[in-house]
Design a protein around this motif. Structure first.
Motif, PDB file in Angstrom:
ATOM      1  N   LYS A  10       0.846  -1.192   0.000  1.00 29.61           N
ATOM      2  CA  LYS A  10       0.000   0.000   0.000  1.00 29.61           C
ATOM      3  C   LYS A  10       0.877   1.235   0.000  1.00 29.61           C
ATOM      4  O   LYS A  10       1.751   1.390   0.858  1.00 29.61           O
ATOM      5  CB  LYS A  10      -0.906   0.027   1.249  1.00 29.61           C
ATOM      6  CG  LYS A  10      -1.843   1.229   1.312  1.00 29.61           C
ATOM      7  CD  LYS A  10      -2.990   1.097   0.333  1.00 29.61           C
ATOM      8  CE  LYS A  10      -3.733   2.387   0.121  1.00 29.61           C
ATOM      9  NZ  LYS A  10      -4.911   2.228  -0.739  1.00 29.61           N
ATOM     10  N   TYR A  45       0.781   5.586  -0.356  1.00 25.85           N
ATOM     11  CA  TYR A  45       0.039   6.851  -0.435  1.00 25.85           C
ATOM     12  C   TYR A  45       0.987   7.837  -1.092  1.00 25.85           C
ATOM     13  O   TYR A  45       1.867   8.375  -0.429  1.00 25.85           O
ATOM     14  CB  TYR A  45      -0.371   7.338   0.941  1.00 25.85           C
ATOM     15  CG  TYR A  45      -1.220   6.348   1.715  1.00 25.85           C
ATOM     16  CD1 TYR A  45      -2.600   6.276   1.502  1.00 25.85           C
ATOM     17  CD2 TYR A  45      -0.641   5.489   2.637  1.00 25.85           C
ATOM     18  CE1 TYR A  45      -3.369   5.365   2.211  1.00 25.85           C
ATOM     19  CE2 TYR A  45      -1.409   4.571   3.349  1.00 25.85           C
ATOM     20  CZ  TYR A  45      -2.776   4.528   3.129  1.00 25.85           C
ATOM     21  OH  TYR A  45      -3.536   3.623   3.827  1.00 25.85           O
ATOM     22  N   SER A 105     -10.156  -0.010   1.402  1.00 17.21           N
ATOM     23  CA  SER A 105      -9.033   0.691   0.802  1.00 17.21           C
ATOM     24  C   SER A 105      -8.365  -0.266  -0.179  1.00 17.21           C
ATOM     25  O   SER A 105      -8.017  -1.389   0.202  1.00 17.21           O
ATOM     26  CB  SER A 105      -8.076   1.099   1.930  1.00 17.21           C
ATOM     27  OG  SER A 105      -6.822   1.461   1.426  1.00 17.21           O
ATOM     28  N   PRO A 106      -8.235   0.124  -1.438  1.00 16.56           N
ATOM     29  CA  PRO A 106      -7.687  -0.811  -2.421  1.00 16.56           C
ATOM     30  C   PRO A 106      -6.188  -1.033  -2.222  1.00 16.56           C
ATOM     31  O   PRO A 106      -5.465  -0.119  -1.831  1.00 16.56           O
ATOM     32  CB  PRO A 106      -7.955  -0.109  -3.763  1.00 16.56           C
ATOM     33  CG  PRO A 106      -8.118   1.332  -3.435  1.00 16.56           C
ATOM     34  CD  PRO A 106      -8.623   1.414  -2.029  1.00 16.56           C
ATOM     35  N   LEU A 109     -12.708   8.680   1.448  1.00 13.08           N
ATOM     36  CA  LEU A 109     -12.978   7.561   2.361  1.00 13.08           C
ATOM     37  C   LEU A 109     -12.225   6.296   1.978  1.00 13.08           C
ATOM     38  O   LEU A 109     -11.907   5.477   2.823  1.00 13.08           O
ATOM     39  CB  LEU A 109     -14.479   7.251   2.382  1.00 13.08           C
ATOM     40  CG  LEU A 109     -15.391   8.347   2.904  1.00 13.08           C
ATOM     41  CD1 LEU A 109     -16.838   7.883   2.867  1.00 13.08           C
ATOM     42  CD2 LEU A 109     -15.013   8.745   4.321  1.00 13.08           C
ATOM     43  N   GLY A 110     -11.950   6.136   0.692  1.00  4.05           N
ATOM     44  CA  GLY A 110     -11.405   4.852   0.244  1.00  4.05           C
ATOM     45  C   GLY A 110      -9.943   4.906  -0.148  1.00  4.05           C
ATOM     46  O   GLY A 110      -9.473   4.077  -0.912  1.00  4.05           O
ATOM     47  N   GLY A 111      -9.180   5.881   0.365  1.00  2.00           N
ATOM     48  CA  GLY A 111      -7.775   6.027  -0.049  1.00  2.00           C
ATOM     49  C   GLY A 111      -6.871   4.971   0.550  1.00  2.00           C
ATOM     50  O   GLY A 111      -7.250   4.221   1.397  1.00  2.00           O
TER      51      GLY A 111
END
Lengths: 324, 269
Positions: free
Chosen positions: A29, A31, A71-72, B267-269
């Motif tokens: 994951k 960001y 969350s993908p 919301l889906g991050g």
């Protein structure tokens, strides 16, 4: 449970039981430029209590959010209840319970209303939700607070309500993110007791924590996660056996330079760790270490002999203590 | 504990309705208070501006530039439109940010089978209910003051709700995107207040210098004021009103798409 499955088998075709409720392979994951989870492999089996132990910022919550299908994943593969969270999010979420780190309760509603409206999101009938709500309020010992506003509850009571809410759909897998962070000891023990009962009833638990005592109390198996990667995996006892000695002798000297003192202690144990305020000597017999230190004429301000814990495992594997 | 409970698998439709009890429970706490405010404020406005100020305006011979109406008749429908707009601003900014940042109730909701779009539609449903209450109560005041001319005036209520939603959906997107609430303050000062004053509710926008008049006509509120006024006074200009409705619907639609994207990202991050 046993009788029920026999009945189902007799009644006709049933879904093949998914024994691995969570299967992650090289899960990642990011960001933006920040890599929160950097390729982890995890398998959570039905019926076990599985923990992610690590310091704040290790990537635990990011992993939980991916498993909870909100969350993908940025890379790797992930199956939850045998399904792909990217494609079948609602179907997965209908069978999960999630107890997030922040309570996320609706402060405008009462305790009972919070459960009632939440159950409806899962498609449960009003009658079913009402029955479940009362049952769960009893389970977390909040029945006499049913009509109270959420704002008036203490931190421990809010936490119990959040746990109750996460159980409203009778989930197969209960995900708890830092379940007892910020609670006083009494509230923690009560919550642990409830979680232990759930486990006894067959609910699979998946929890994150940065408390080693919590991990030792609750988890059958756990991974130690640091900076987005898994550094060790096993049962708490196994991890301690593999990565630490049986006992630890903690010595505090009235000096600034613990490293200088530690240099003279190496022969006393298998390993010596220097922390800012104390020296840890790892050995099979901690009392013998304490006696030897005394014989060397070193006067420790305080001496504590204890059994090794996961904290020591973490220190060994990462060179840092969990609290940092 | 019972083992009989099993949540039903989610159908592709119908997830929005699962929120009915949730939004109804929230609505129950507030509707009485807002109904009273929604009644008292218009009465005060109409007494002060329509009747009080109106006496001066009418004696000054302004009827022609007001389209041949009394000042009370001129501003009352415009005030309905602005009241719904202000209500929409209130319902689509702080509560949305609260559900994301403070209470985090949206985060609790996406942990269930609900998807972000279901939550958006559900919340807009509650907002639409609030706007309907505002418009309907204001409309009753217009009837009491003898401003509303039936039967066209009945349509002023749905028109008012449309005006509100045209502001709600883009603001929902703004609130779902915004990191800090200070942005709302700024928007209120440089957006809501000028729009309230210069969208043709208090005086015809033709009184403004040309560039400002054009600017006012880009704002959805101007179209809302024109639409609601024509319907309330029983003098709709059907072709122009169709244009107003289409323009307001465009704001609703674009705002919805933006809100949908912003909420999913947040919301889906």
């Amino acid at each position: 449970m046993g009788a029920q499955s026999v009945e189902q088998a007799a009644a006709g075709p049933v879904e093949a039981p998914v024994e691995a409720l969570v299967e992650a392979r090289n899960l990642r994951k990011s960001y933006g430029a920040l890599e929160a989870v950097r390729g982890i492999d995890v398998t959570v089996r039905r019926g076990e209590a599985f923990g992610f132990l690590g310091p704040n910022g290790a990537g635990k919550s990011s992993t939980m959010r991916m498993i909870a299908a909100v969350s993908p994943a940025s890379g790797g593969s992930l199956r939850v209840l045998g399904m792909d969270p990217g494609a079948e999010g609602p179907a997965i979420r209908s069978r999960l319970g999630v107890c997030p780190q922040d309570n996320t309760l609706d402060s405008e509603l009462t305790v009972r209303e919070n459960l009632l409206v939440y159950g409806r999101f899962f498609g449960l009938s009003r009658a079913e939700v009402a029955r479940r709500a009362d049952e769960l309020l009893r389970f977390v010992q909040l029945t006499d607070k049913a009509g109270s506003r959420v704002d008036d509850l203490s931190g421990g009571l809010k936490r119990r309500l959040t746990v109750a809410r996460s159980l409203i759909n009778n989930p197969e897998l209960l995900i708890l993110d830092e379940p007892t962070t910020g609670l006083d000891p009494q509230a923690r023990h009560l919550l642990w007791d409830r979680l232990f009962r759930l486990k006894q009833q067959g609910t699979t638990l998946l929890l994150t924590t940065h408390y080693m005592d919590e991990a030792e109390q609750l988890c059958d198996r756990l991974v130690i996660i640091d900076e987005g990667v898994i550094v060790a995996e096993g049962s708490p006892a196994q991890l301690i056996r593999d990565h630490s000695s049986r006992e630890v002798c903690e010595l505090r000297f009235g000096v600034d330079d613990h490293a200088g003192v530690a240099a003279r202690l190496h022969h006393l144990g298998e390993r010596v760790e220097v922390l800012p305020d104390r020296v840890l000597v790892y050995a099979e017999d901690g009392e013998a270490v304490a006696a030897a230190v005394h014989e060397m004429g070193l006067s420790a301000r305080s001496t504590l002999v204890r059994r090794s814990t996961l904290e020591d495992v973490f220190l060994r594997l990462t060179g840092r203590s969990l609290a940092d | 504990m019972s083992t009989a409970t099993a949540s039903r698998p989610p159908a592709p439709t119908g997830l929005v309705w699962r929120q009915f009890d949730h939004w109804r429970a929230r609505w129950r706490r507030t509707w009485r208070g807002s109904a009273i405010t929604n009644f008292v404020l218009p009465v005060l406005y109409l007494l002060a501006m329509g009747v009080g100020l109106g006496a001066y305006v009418d004696s000054g011979g302004a009827r022609a530039s007001l389209g041949g109406t009394d000042y009370l008749d001129f501003i009352a429908p415009g005030l309905l439109a602005t009241a719904v707009m202000q209500n929409a601003v209130g319902a689509s900014t702080w509560p949305v940010m609260g559900a994301i940042k403070w209470d985090k109730t949206y985060h609790a909701m996406i942990a269930t089978p609900l998807r972000t779009r279901d939550i958006l539609i559900g919340n807009l449903g509650l907002i639409a209910a609030r706007l309907t209450l505002t418009a309907a109560v204001f409309w009753v005041v217009l009837v009491i003051f003898g401003v509303a001319v039936l039967p066209w005036a009945v349509l002023a209520v749905p028109a008012g709700v449309l005006v509100g939603l045209a502001h709600s959906t883009p603001l929902f997107a703004f609130a779902a995107w915004l990191e800090r609430e200070t942005g709302f303050m700024l928007f209120y000062r440089i957006g809501v207040v000028p729009m309230f004053l210069f969208s043709g509710a208090f005086f015809p926008v033709s009184q403004l210098p040309d560039p400002l008049e054009w600017l006012a006509q880009v704002m959805p509120l101007y179209h809302g004021v024109e639409l609601v006024r024509g319907l309330t006074l029983g003098t709709p200009d059907l072709l122009a009103d169709l244009g107003h409705v289409a323009y307001l619907a465009l704001w609703c639609g674009v705002g919805f798409l933006l809100a949908d994207r912003a909420l999913a990202r947040r919301l889906g991050g």
